[in-house]
Design a protein around this motif. Sequence first.
Motif, PDB file in Angstrom:
ATOM      1  N   ILE A   1      22.492  14.342 -48.628  1.00  0.00           N
ATOM      2  CA  ILE A   1      23.109  13.104 -49.107  1.00  0.00           C
ATOM      3  C   ILE A   1      22.708  11.932 -48.224  1.00  0.00           C
ATOM      4  N   SER A   2      22.690  12.152 -46.924  1.00  0.00           N
ATOM      5  CA  SER A   2      22.298  11.085 -45.994  1.00  0.00           C
ATOM      6  C   SER A   2      20.871  10.620 -46.266  1.00  0.00           C
ATOM      7  N   ALA A   3      19.966  11.582 -46.505  1.00  0.00           N
ATOM      8  CA  ALA A   3      18.571  11.226 -46.780  1.00  0.00           C
ATOM      9  C   ALA A   3      18.417  10.566 -48.140  1.00  0.00           C
ATOM     10  N   ALA A   4      19.247  10.961 -49.100  1.00  0.00           N
ATOM     11  CA  ALA A   4      19.142  10.411 -50.453  1.00  0.00           C
ATOM     12  C   ALA A   4      19.586   8.948 -50.499  1.00  0.00           C
ATOM     13  N   ARG A   5      20.517   8.583 -49.621  1.00  0.00           N
ATOM     14  CA  ARG A   5      21.005   7.209 -49.628  1.00  0.00           C
ATOM     15  C   ARG A   5      19.982   6.270 -48.985  1.00  0.00           C
ATOM     16  N   GLY A   6      19.988   5.059 -49.461  1.00  0.00           N
ATOM     17  CA  GLY A   6      19.038   4.072 -48.959  1.00  0.00           C
ATOM     18  C   GLY A   6      18.937   2.933 -49.937  1.00  0.00           C
ATOM     19  N   ASP A   7      17.971   2.087 -49.751  1.00  0.00           N
ATOM     20  CA  ASP A   7      17.812   0.933 -50.620  1.00  0.00           C
ATOM     21  C   ASP A   7      17.666   1.355 -52.078  1.00  0.00           C
ATOM     22  N   GLY A   8      18.483   0.777 -52.932  1.00  0.00           N
ATOM     23  CA  GLY A   8      18.412   1.075 -54.362  1.00  0.00           C
ATOM     24  C   GLY A   8      19.248   2.241 -54.813  1.00  0.00           C
TER      25      GLY A   8
END
Length: 460
Positions: free
Chosen positions: A296-303
Amino acid sequence: MSDLPDDLLRTLAAALGDGFRLDADERLTYGYDNSRRHALPDAVALPTTREQVVALVRACRTHRVPVIARGRGTNTTGAAVPTAGGIVVSFERMRRIVDVRPGDRCAVVEPGVLNGDLQRALKAHGLFWPPDPTSADFSTVGGNLACNAGGPRAVKYGASRDNVLALTAVTGSGALIHCGSATTKGATGYDLQRLLVGSEGTLALIVEAMLKLAPLPASRRAIRARYRDVESAAAAVARLMAQPTTPSMLEFMDGDAVRLAREIGGADLPADTGALLMIEADGDAHTLPHAIDALISAARGDGCLEALPAADEAARERLWAARKALSPALRSLAPGKINEDVVVPVSRIPALVAGVRTIARDRALPIVCFGHAGNGNLHVNLMYDPADADQRARAQTAMADVFALTLSLGGTLSGEHGIGLAKRDFMPQAIDAPTLAMMRAVKTAFDPDGILNPGKLLPP
């Protein structure tokens, strides 16, 4: 009537009994695959033993008659279509699960076993065979091996080639060969079993396979990550695959695929979803929560609009059911499609997605992308009307554009569908001349008279 020589007909009838068919309706049934291409074979063989396959190939070699191996015809590249006539060999009667050895984590099967039937039989032993194409309930293990089928779990567990220990096969000269061993390590000569996997029946006919199995995971959880646009989702794929936790599945859907999953597949996906990643992790109950947090941490980000775990197993099943419904749902966009499963290095997925969007705009055709993002393997679906000559021409040009883009990004023509007829003429763009010459030399060594599935995979 068949044009086969009378003495060949007598030989095959004696060897195969009621497993040798010549009537027109029967031949018509076995002349196609899921590519919608069709050609009429001269006869159909339904062997039940390896000895019958040996006898058939030897007889056909004597008369230089083509031999085309067939599973259940789910292939999309025309690899099972008998374009040169000859005899289609369907392995539907060779469907025994010969042995399951839990202690060695392997199973011995005949080529006509359905992937789904095998998985159900292995479940009782707490095991599974990792390749899981969308067609698993209908495709055979032999067919999976012939085109190196993968599926969503390949990102963690590998494709067919990575999950076979040994093969027994009949070459084009009629020799019965045994490749590999029951051990997971081996340094005894050439790795011929891996060579045969993905060869599309052009080198030998597989009559038995020893498969490498994996333990069924104790637990698994899915994550639904929604994004503003495909570029944001593609960038997230690169982030997910760059961190230590390997997902057991990582599927990508562009905006059109999301809309189809919502409107036709019944998926609960808000209308502002421009792209979607379906992520899954498996493991034991103690470590799985940590894996989910990392993903989940890696999936989150810009957009990223949201990245949330599925509420329960039912929600996870609904999500994957919507993904599996995509291929048939595409017919709602246009009556025809060209489905190409190109592959690029994972870090180049953003460039591939952006390039495909440009091709769709330039050729004025809808192109829907989804697939196994964790391997860089996307299914690029070019939608068009086959009855419209202009659309048909633009679709073919767009397909060539997609291949050129894929190769420019360091990718390759196919991840799991294979080459068959559909991509054969693009092989010189993907493989240099000395390497193609070596492939032809290998073909000659296995099949000296060129009777096995002629005209497929290798360009003329």
